[in-house]
Design a protein around this motif. Structure first.
Motif: not given
Ligand code: ATP
Ligand code: MG
Length: 392
Positions: A121-122, A124-126, A128-129
Motif C-alpha cells: 500500500e505504501r 502504491m500510494s507513493w 499514485n500520489n
C-alpha cells in the motif's frame, strides 16, 4: 620494519581497485548493442509511459550487472517521473523482503512484522500520489523463492494503477530458471528479452587493456600477460570477471616477487591459484552430505582401494560400493546421520556436474555393472580443504 619502508615498497599497481570485480568502469566496451536495447525499452518512462519488463540473460561475467548499473547512472542524469531501485536478490530473496526494501527506499518505512500488504500500500500510494514510475532491477532474480507471487503482485499493481506503473528489469545467468516460472509470470517477465553473449578473446583483450591502463603503473603490465589472461578466460567461459581476476592476481604475485613487470608467467601462476579459489568456493557452498561424500573419496584416494586393483591404469577410480562404505564410516566418525546409498549416488551426480569428480561405467565384470568414481583434484588438498569445512 616501519611504515616508511612499507610505503616506499614498489608496486606494479597504481590503482588496484580498477582491476577488482566491484569496480564500475566508466565505459562498458563491447556491450553497446545490449545497452542500447535496454535503454530503448526504458525510454518511454521519460514520456510518462510504463516501460516493458525486460529479462536479461547471459553467462557469468558477461557484463550484465555492470551494464545495468551504467544505464542506471545515465538514467539518473535525466529528469523523469521515475526512479530505479537496484536489488541484489541474494540479499533480498523473498517477495516480503523485496517489498519491505522498496517501501523503505522509497518512503523510508521498513519496520518488521507488518504484513506485505502494508508495504504494498505504501508503494502504491507513493506511485499514485505523483503518477510515478518505479523500475525495479532484480539482479540474480532466479534466487527469489516466491518469484511467481512477486511477479503476480506487480502485475496486479499495474492493473490497479490509473497512472504511473511498476516495471521489472530481471537479470539472471541461469537459463533453465525460466522453466520454474508459471506461464503467466513468464509472459509478464519476458515482455522483452536481451541476451548477453560470452566475450571472445579479442574483446577480453580490449576490456583487460582498458582496465590495466587504469590499474597498473605505466609499463608495468606486459601485453603477454593480457593476451594470456584473455585467451584463458575466452577458452574457458568468456567471463570478464575471471579474466580480470587472473590479471589482478598476476600483479599481486609480481609484487610479492618484487618483479617490475607483470608477464604471462605471472598469469600462469595466477591461474593455478584462481582455480583453487573457485574450487574452494564451490566446495564451501555444497550441502554437508555432498561434502562428506567428497571427503570420503579423498580419504579413499589417499588410502587406496582395499579390493583388487581394477586395472593398473585406473587405480584412481573407486567403485560406488566402496565409496559408500567409506562415506558411512566418515559419517560415523564425524557423528553425522548416514543417508542411503541412493542418496549417495545423487550426491555423486551433483559433484560430477560441478566438475569435482568424474564417473565412468565399469562395463560388465565379475561384479556386474558398476559406476567408477575418480576425484578430479589433488586428494591431499581436497582432504585438507573439506576437513576444515566439516570440522567448523
Ligand atoms: N564490457 C566490459 N567492459 C569493462 N569491464 C567489464 C565489461 N564486462 C564485464 N566487465 C567487468 O567484469 C566483471 C564482471 O562483470 P559483471 O559483474 O557485470 O558480470 P555479470 O554478467 O553480472 O556476471 P554474473 O552473472 O556472475 O553476475 C566486472 O568487474 C566488470 O567491471
Ligand atoms: Mg551480475
Amino acid at each position: 620494519m616501519n611504515f616508511k619502508d612499507i610505503l616506499a615498497e614498489k608496486s606494479v599497481f597504481i590503482n588496484k581497485d580498477a582491476l577488482s570485480p566491484h569496480y564500475l568502469p566508466e565505459k562498458i566496451i563491447h556491450r553497446e548493442k545490449e545497452i542500447e536495447k535496454i535503454m530503448r525499452v526504458m525510454a518511454p518512462v521519460f514520456k510518462n509511459k510504463r516501460p516493458n519488463n525486460v529479462f536479461i540473460y547471459g553467462k557469468t561475467g558477461t557484463g550484465k550487472t555492470s551494464s545495468v548499473k551504467y544505464i542506471m547512472k545515465q538514467f539518473k542524469e535525466l529528469p523523469s517521473n521515475g526512479i530505479i531501485n537496484y536489488i541484489n536478490c541474494r540479499m533480498y530473496n523473498t517477495r516480503y523482503k523485496i517489498l519491505q526494501k522498496l517501501a523503505n527506499d522509497i518512503v523510508g518505512f521498513s519496520k518488521n512484522g507488518f504484513p506485505p500488504s502494508h508495504f504494498y500500500e505504501r508503494i502504491m500510494s507513493w506511485i499514485n500520489n505523483g503518477n510515478r514510475f518505479l523500475i525495479i532491477v532484480l539482479d540474480e532474480i532466479d534466487v527469489i523463492k516466491d518469484l511467481n507471487e512477486l511477479i503476480y503482485t506487480i502485475t496486479r499493481a499495474n492493473d490497479e494503477l490509473k497512472a504511473g506503473g511498476i516495471s521489472i528489469i530481471g537479470i539472471s545467468n541461469k537459463i533453465s530458471f525460466k522453466n520454474q516460472l508459471d506461464n503467466r509470470s513468464k509472459s509478464a517477465l519476458l515482455e522483452s528479452e536481451v541476451v548477453f553473449p560470452p566475450y571472445n578473446s579479442e574483446q577480453l583483450k580490449e576490456i583487460l587493456t582498458y582496465r590495466a591502463n587504469l590499474g597498473f603503473n605505466e609499463n608495468s603490465c606486459d601485453t603477454s600477460a593480457i593476451n594470456l589472461a584473455a585467451a584463458i578466460a575466452a577458452r574457458e567461459t568468456g567471463d570478464a570477471r575471471y579474466a580480470l581476476k587472473l590479471l589482478m592476481y598476476a600483479g599481486e604475485i609480481a609484487d610479492e616477487r618484487k618483479d617490475d613487470v607483470v608477464t604471462y608467467r605471472h598469469v600462469e601462476e595466477a591461474r593455478k591459484s584462481v582455480e583453487k579459489d573457485l574450487v574452494m568456493e564451490a566446495v564451501a557452498t555444497l550441502p554437508e552430505h555432498q561434502q562428506l561424500v567428497l571427503y570420503s573419496l579423498a580419504l579413499l584416494s589417499i588410502r587406496g582401494s582395499k579390493y583388487q586393483k581394477l586395472n593398473e591404469e585406473n587405480d584412481e577410480y573407486f567403485m560406488m560400493g566402496e565409496l559408500y562404505e567409506a562415506y558411512q564410516k566418515t559419517c560415523k566418525e564425524l557423528k553425522r546421520e548416514v543417508r542411503s546409498s541412493r542418496w549417495c549416488k545423487e550426491y555423486i551426480k551433483e559433484l560430477e556436474a560441478l566438475g569435482l569428480v568424474e564417473t565412468i561405467s565399469s562395463g560388465k565384470g565379475i561384479r556386474g555393472h558398476s559406476t567408477l568414481i575418480r576425484l578430479l583434484y589433488s586428494k591431499d588438498w581436497i582432504r585438507k580443504t573439506v576437513e576444515g569445512m566439516l570440522l567448523h
